[in-house]
Design a protein around this motif. Structure first.
Motif, PDB file in Angstrom:
ATOM      1  N   LYS A 139      16.550 -10.667   7.160  1.00  0.00           N
ATOM      2  CA  LYS A 139      17.895 -10.465   7.706  1.00  0.00           C
ATOM      3  C   LYS A 139      17.927  -9.286   8.671  1.00  0.00           C
ATOM      4  O   LYS A 139      17.142  -8.339   8.549  1.00  0.00           O
ATOM      5  CB  LYS A 139      18.908 -10.243   6.587  1.00  0.00           C
ATOM      6  CG  LYS A 139      18.812  -8.884   5.934  1.00  0.00           C
ATOM      7  CD  LYS A 139      19.937  -8.699   4.917  1.00  0.00           C
ATOM      8  CE  LYS A 139      19.871  -7.307   4.289  1.00  0.00           C
ATOM      9  NZ  LYS A 139      20.940  -7.086   3.312  1.00  0.00           N
ATOM     10  N   ASN A 140      18.829  -9.379   9.631  1.00  0.00           N
ATOM     11  CA  ASN A 140      19.078  -8.272  10.549  1.00  0.00           C
ATOM     12  C   ASN A 140      20.035  -7.306   9.856  1.00  0.00           C
ATOM     13  O   ASN A 140      21.106  -7.708   9.398  1.00  0.00           O
ATOM     14  CB  ASN A 140      19.705  -8.803  11.845  1.00  0.00           C
ATOM     15  CG  ASN A 140      19.806  -7.731  12.889  1.00  0.00           C
ATOM     16  OD1 ASN A 140      20.366  -6.668  12.643  1.00  0.00           O
ATOM     17  ND2 ASN A 140      19.247  -7.985  14.071  1.00  0.00           N
ATOM     18  N   ASN A 141      19.649  -6.046   9.754  1.00  0.00           N
ATOM     19  CA  ASN A 141      20.443  -5.091   8.974  1.00  0.00           C
ATOM     20  C   ASN A 141      21.496  -4.360   9.774  1.00  0.00           C
ATOM     21  O   ASN A 141      22.137  -3.448   9.252  1.00  0.00           O
ATOM     22  CB  ASN A 141      19.511  -4.081   8.302  1.00  0.00           C
ATOM     23  CG  ASN A 141      18.723  -4.710   7.172  1.00  0.00           C
ATOM     24  OD1 ASN A 141      19.296  -5.412   6.336  1.00  0.00           O
ATOM     25  ND2 ASN A 141      17.425  -4.491   7.154  1.00  0.00           N
ATOM     26  N   SER A 142      21.682  -4.691  11.038  1.00  0.00           N
ATOM     27  CA  SER A 142      22.733  -4.025  11.799  1.00  0.00           C
ATOM     28  C   SER A 142      24.093  -4.504  11.302  1.00  0.00           C
ATOM     29  O   SER A 142      24.257  -5.646  10.889  1.00  0.00           O
ATOM     30  CB  SER A 142      22.578  -4.329  13.287  1.00  0.00           C
ATOM     31  OG  SER A 142      22.756  -5.701  13.527  1.00  0.00           O
ATOM     32  N   GLY A 143      25.082  -3.611  11.377  1.00  0.00           N
ATOM     33  CA  GLY A 143      26.421  -3.955  10.914  1.00  0.00           C
ATOM     34  C   GLY A 143      26.399  -4.328   9.449  1.00  0.00           C
ATOM     35  O   GLY A 143      25.790  -3.660   8.622  1.00  0.00           O
ATOM     36  N   GLN A 144      27.049  -5.437   9.104  1.00  0.00           N
ATOM     37  CA  GLN A 144      27.080  -5.868   7.704  1.00  0.00           C
ATOM     38  C   GLN A 144      25.892  -6.769   7.352  1.00  0.00           C
ATOM     39  O   GLN A 144      25.815  -7.298   6.246  1.00  0.00           O
ATOM     40  CB  GLN A 144      28.391  -6.605   7.421  1.00  0.00           C
ATOM     41  CG  GLN A 144      28.689  -7.736   8.378  1.00  0.00           C
ATOM     42  CD  GLN A 144      30.061  -8.340   8.127  1.00  0.00           C
ATOM     43  OE1 GLN A 144      30.551  -8.359   7.000  1.00  0.00           O
ATOM     44  NE2 GLN A 144      30.716  -8.812   9.155  1.00  0.00           N
ATOM     45  N   GLY A 145      24.945  -6.933   8.303  1.00  0.00           N
ATOM     46  CA  GLY A 145      23.765  -7.738   8.042  1.00  0.00           C
ATOM     47  C   GLY A 145      24.017  -9.208   8.311  1.00  0.00           C
ATOM     48  O   GLY A 145      25.098  -9.724   8.025  1.00  0.00           O
TER      49      GLY A 145
END
Length: 416
Positions: A139-145
């Motif tokens: 998963k991309n962990n930027s913001g809320q993911g």
């Protein structure tokens, strides 16, 4: 040899990209529509997808016209698979006919090719710890993911006997039948547990409701000591550590009538000679008085526990009342409604003062009657809350059995 063993004997399993066994796929991410509680079309988010199903609690509603506009080119159909992609990640649900019509956002939809893969077989495989661990790693962990569509489409799915679709679907169906047996049993036990909890609550209220003239009443201050750990005691004399033998019991450690020791702080390095007031003994009752108010638990072991902030200690000094009877009375709805709410302070964080806690009125039936009530409620309590012998233990065992068989049935060898 079982029917499944016969089906799997000599069968090859091929890991195939998900994108190759689906008929359609798309994001469900429309422009946020206008919400209106008076409308009838449910509007969900990724939070509503859990354990293979859609939970329609805590949702918003949109108009039928808005629903028609946003779903026109990307309709949700019965049998579609929804995957949570933003915030709540990697949860999956299969859309049932009874779910329709609805729409939402933050989800990815896939429409499986049912000539290749059984949708319930896919759900059992997808909703596993292995997959959740995989999504957590990609998963991309930027913001809320969030997940990207390629994180879904490039998943490799095990398809037994892909060159013989009829046999492949038969194998998948048999695996689903075995796993469904365990999930259905867990569902039945959970339903039974819910019914028993309601029964328990009903009898507790019946047994612990007394008229003013029916029994003697005393204030808590008349029958026991009520105290707490003072702020200066905590600051000067208490030293928290993550390891040790002596535990400081905080509010989070008091839950549903018992101590919850899953998260504890140790205080072996503290000045115990200055903390004699907060040392806890067998039959002392803990009572949370700040934030989450009214949780109680009895101490069952000496020389192990001390008070932490936000928890009051109630020690009975009158032998006319049983500690376990008092604990059950504090857990009753009538006590919360008539006693706690009467004295609750409405500051920024709700709380009760020690002075007001001492004003609680406690019914004092005969000791024989208290013992009779405690015996009845102990049986209900064991059945509904015990993780060593009641329904919760049975449910836990069935879940572990399901997980064991799921891993065994769905862990096909993967080529190097």
């Amino acid at each position: 040899m079982s029917e499944l063993d016969k089906l799997l004997e000599g069968v090859e399993v091929e890991w195939i990209y998900l994108e190759k066994i689906i008929q359609d796929k798309f994001w469900i991410m429309p422009s946020t529509p206008k919400f209106n509680e008076k409308e009838l079309i449910p509007y969900i988010t990724s939070k509503n997808i859990k354990n293979g199903h859609i939970n329609f609690d805590k949702i918003k509603f949109i108009s039928h016209n808005d629903f028609m506009k946003i779903s026109k080119n990307r309709p949700i159909l019965a049998g579609d698979i929804l995957i949570s992609m933003i915030g709540t990640i990697g949860e999956v649900a299969k859309v049932k006919v009874s779910d329709l019509n609805f729409y939402g956002q933050n989800m990815y939809l896939i429409r499986l090719d049912n000539k290749i893969i059984n949708s319930d077989f896919f759900l059992h495989f997808f909703d596993s710890p292995i997959m959740k661990s995989h999504f957590s790693s990609v998963k991309n962990n930027s913001g809320q993911g969030y997940l990207k569509s390629k994180d879904i489409e490039k998943l490799e799915i095990p398809i037994p006997c892909p060159d013989n679709p009829e046999k492949s679907l038969k194998i998948q169906k048999e695996i689903v039948r075995i796993l469904d047996t365990f999930t259905e049993l867990t569902t039945e036990l959970t339903t039974e547990l819910t019914a028993r909890k309601k029964q328990y609550s009903y009898y507790r209220e019946q047994l612990l409701t007394f008229d003013e003239s029916e029994v003697e009443w005393k204030t808590l201050g008349e029958i026991g000591e009520v105290t707490k750990l003072a702020g200066y005691e905590f600051t000067k004399h208490v030293k928290y550590a993550d390891t040790g033998n002596i535990i400081a019991l905080r509010a989070l450690n008091v839950k549903n009538g018992y101590l919850n020791l899953s998260q504890v702080k140790f205080i072996d390095g503290s000045e115990f000679n200055k903390l004699s007031r907060s040392k806890l003994y067998i039959d002392d009752m803990l009572f949370t008085y700040v934030g989450t108010i009214g949780e109680v638990a009895l101490i069952t072991e000496n020389d192990k526990y001390y008070l932490a902030p936000n928890v009051a200690r109630i020690r009975l000094t009158n032998n006319s009342i049983l500690p376990s009877f008092m604990k059950y009375y504090f857990q009753s709805y009538g006590f919360e409604k008539k006693q706690i709410n009467r004295y609750l302070s409405a500051s920024s964080m709700k709380n009760l003062t020690m002075t007001n806690i001492r004003k609680f009125k406690i019914p004092i039936p005969s000791l024989a009657e208290q013992e009779r009530i405690v015996t009845i409620l102990d049986k209900f309590d064991t059945l509904t809350t015990s993780i060593s012998e009641g329904l919760p233990k049975e449910i836990d065992l069935r879940k572990k059995q399901y997980e064991y068989y799921r891993e065994m049935l769905l862990t096909f060898p993967k080529p190097e």
